[in-house]
Write an enzyme that holds these catalytic residues in place. Structure first.
Site, PDB file in Angstrom:
ATOM      1  N   ASP A 157       2.793  -3.108   2.207  1.00  0.00           N
ATOM      2  CA  ASP A 157       1.606  -2.927   2.215  1.00  0.00           C
ATOM      3  C   ASP A 157       1.342  -2.233   0.667  1.00  0.00           C
ATOM      4  O   ASP A 157       1.888  -1.456   0.335  1.00  0.00           O
ATOM      5  CB  ASP A 157       0.664  -2.414   2.857  1.00  0.00           C
ATOM      6  CG  ASP A 157       0.728  -2.843   4.433  1.00  0.00           C
ATOM      7  OD1 ASP A 157       1.015  -4.182   4.554  1.00  0.00           O
ATOM      8  OD2 ASP A 157       0.504  -2.703   5.540  1.00  0.00           O
ATOM      9  N   GLU A 216      -5.169 -10.946  11.868  1.00  0.00           N
ATOM     10  CA  GLU A 216      -5.120  -9.717  12.403  1.00  0.00           C
ATOM     11  C   GLU A 216      -5.815  -9.330  13.630  1.00  0.00           C
ATOM     12  O   GLU A 216      -7.105  -9.718  13.714  1.00  0.00           O
ATOM     13  CB  GLU A 216      -5.860  -8.883  11.255  1.00  0.00           C
ATOM     14  CG  GLU A 216      -4.779  -8.766  10.007  1.00  0.00           C
ATOM     15  CD  GLU A 216      -5.584  -8.301   8.822  1.00  0.00           C
ATOM     16  OE1 GLU A 216      -6.867  -8.244   8.801  1.00  0.00           O
ATOM     17  OE2 GLU A 216      -4.994  -8.240   7.703  1.00  0.00           O
TER      18      GLU A 216
END
Lengths: 229, 294
Positions: free
Chosen positions: B12, B131
């Site tokens: 990330d 997600e």
């Protein structure tokens, strides 16, 4: 005139997929390449790469629209180094069963067919195959054991694949390597004269993949040297 | 003969930094993504995933630089996601050196974007990120903007629709589990993986080796994304002080307070463990006569 000293290798750009990483892999083994649809460059470059991801039918339509079918066949007729990658391997065959059937370049006799979606036990198989798989030399043909393109590649090495279809050659003596996906054994690389083609992506297969490029680079420069004499 | 399961470090990214948070929030800076990427590449990573976690909100020039640096030295598939909204966005990320892109927000807002992108770049280039937040009633819903925004879209239906529209893979992230080390959401993985023919990459939650095995054997994942377990290993035991890695707040990170619920595991050991447990995955042989680009 294209500057052939500047562009040793032509990567054919026919609107199918990401060619930048093929070019980066070439650069990493010292091959100067150009991404191009220029017929003169394709005919004259020391080596030609036909890459590609996507649908077989779209690819053939693009090649026709861009008037590249003749140039590629003429190029192959010159017996100079030619490398097909993934869809670029499949396009060399006679035809594909993808979406109702399409004619290919017909440089290598054979068909492109789809992986089964269910195995013998009735279990669902993921198609496309996405990921690493092992590449075994075709031992029936001892001549291939010493093939320059496989120099320093161990038998059974892992390479990276992304595909739903695979090539079935009429003449299996052109099968260079075999790979097994979910109980289907198929041709994962072929070799016929100056044509080499891989179903896997050497540009995404780590150092062993770069080794394939390195080997091919040596084939290209050896051929270019030969031409000078 | 089973297929090879891919082990994919997930990085990330925020601005120029590798970060890790909990539930995709509360981000800690761990170091330079390209340093970690190179380390994972050299230790047998099967692919890499870069997610620009704030790109939906800010601009992303620094991401292009990171991709570019990465692509010069690593030659395994690199998936890049975060804030890609247009065909031109995808093209520029591919040009910078990505092999695949992952789409979430733009795809949910306009599902036809998946169709369009997969026709242009090929299905194999288009990964759909979902997600997921599990609701109080047990329903799985898809969120956008890194788990911040509610959409009401039901996960299984969306996964099937994405497949029909031409998606090549699904990156299935449990926001509930992300950064917690409490294990993958196995029910979520199984539900989606059983219902689509395209590969599913499980993401969010692994804190120990058994979690990774469970995602594959019980969940049926075709690939597993791993973040904290791997990053922690790099920080704790790898040659973090050797100059191989750029400066970071090393002492604080080494204290392990960022990684309370994680065991640190090196990639080759994760693979060895999985193989011993009957999972097939690519064995990486470091021996090669060609050393790669200088």
């Amino acid at each position: 005139m294209p500057d052939l000293n500047k562009h040793q290798v032509a990567i054919i750009d026919y609107g199918m997929g990401n060619l930048f990483n093929v070019q980066r892999a070439c650069a990493s083994v010292g091959l100067r390449s150009v991404i191009t649809a220029d017929k003169d460059i394709i005919l004259q470059a020391g080596g030609v790469i036909l890459p590609g991801v996507g649908a077989f039918g779209d690819a053939m339509n693009n090649l026709k629209k861009m008037d590249l079918v003749g140039a590629i066949k003429d190029r192959i007729g010159l017996s100079k180094p030619f490398l097909g990658i993934c869809l670029g391997m499949q396009l060399l065959l006679t035809e594909s069963e993808e979406f109702g059937g399409h004619k290919g370049l017909d440089v290598i006799k054979g068909r492109v067919i789809k992986f089964n979606s269910i195995d013998k036990a009735g279990r669902k198989i993921k198609v496309p195959q996405v990921g690493w798989n092992r590449v075994f030399f075709n031992k029936i043909h001892p001549a291939f054991q010493g093939a320059p393109i496989l120099q320093n590649i161990p038998d059974g090495e892992y390479m990276y694949f992304v595909h739903s279809y695979y090539a079935v050659l009429d003449d299996t003596s052109f099968v260079l390597t075999k790979t097994n996906y979910e109980d289907t054994e198929y041709c994962s690389a072929l070799l016929k004269d100056s044509i080499c083609a891989t179903q896997f992506h050497p540009e995404k297969s780590g150092l062993k993949g770069l080794r394939v490029f390195k080997n091919w680079a040596q084939i290209v420069s050896a051929h270019s040297e030969l031409m000078k004499k | 003969m089973a297929k090879n399961i891919r082990i994919i470090p997930r990085l990330d990214i925020k601005g120029p930094n590798l970060v890790k948070g909990i539930h995709l929030e509360g981000l800690r800076v761990l170091g330079k993504p390209e340093d970690f990427a190179r380390f994972y590449y050299e230790h047998g990573a099967d692919e890499l995933i870069y997610i620009d976690v704030v790109a939906s909100l800010y601009n992303r020039n620094s991401l292009h630089n990171i991709i570019n640096k990465t692509a010069q030295e690593i030659f395994i598939p690199l998936t890049v996601g975060g804030g890609l909204r247009t065909i031109e966005d995808i093209r520029s990320v591919l040009r910078a050196g990505a092999d695949k892109v992952s789409l979430n927000t733009a795809a949910i807002k306009n599902p036809n974007f998946i169709y369009e992108a997969s026709r242009i770049f090929g299905s194999s280039t288009i990964v759909i990120t979902i997600e997921v937040i599990r609701q109080a009633d047990g329903k799985y819903l898809a969120y956008i903007d890194n788990g911040r925004e509610y959409t009401g879209v039901e996960v299984l239906a969306w996964a099937k629709r994405a497949e029909e529209l031409g998606a090549g893979e699904i990156l299935l992230t449990s926001v509930d589990r992300d950064g917690t080390g409490s294990g993958y959401d196995l029910e979520l993985i199984k539900t989606v993986s059983d219902s689509v023919a395209i590969p599913v990459i499980a993401s969010g939650g692994p804190g120990k080796l058994e979690d990774v095995k469970d995602a594959i054997i019980q969940g049926g994942a075709d690939a597993v994304a791993i973040a904290s377990m791997l990053h922690y290993h790099v920080i704790k035991e790898a040659e973090f002080d050797s100059g191989l890695f750029s400066e970071g707040n090393v002492e604080f990170l080494k204290s392990g307070r960022v990684f309370t619920n994680f065991k640190s595991e090196p990639l080759p050991l994760i693979k060895k463990y999985l193989i011993d447990e009957g999972v097939q995955c690519r064995l990486y042989n470091e021996q090669d006569t060609y050393a790669g680009p200088k």
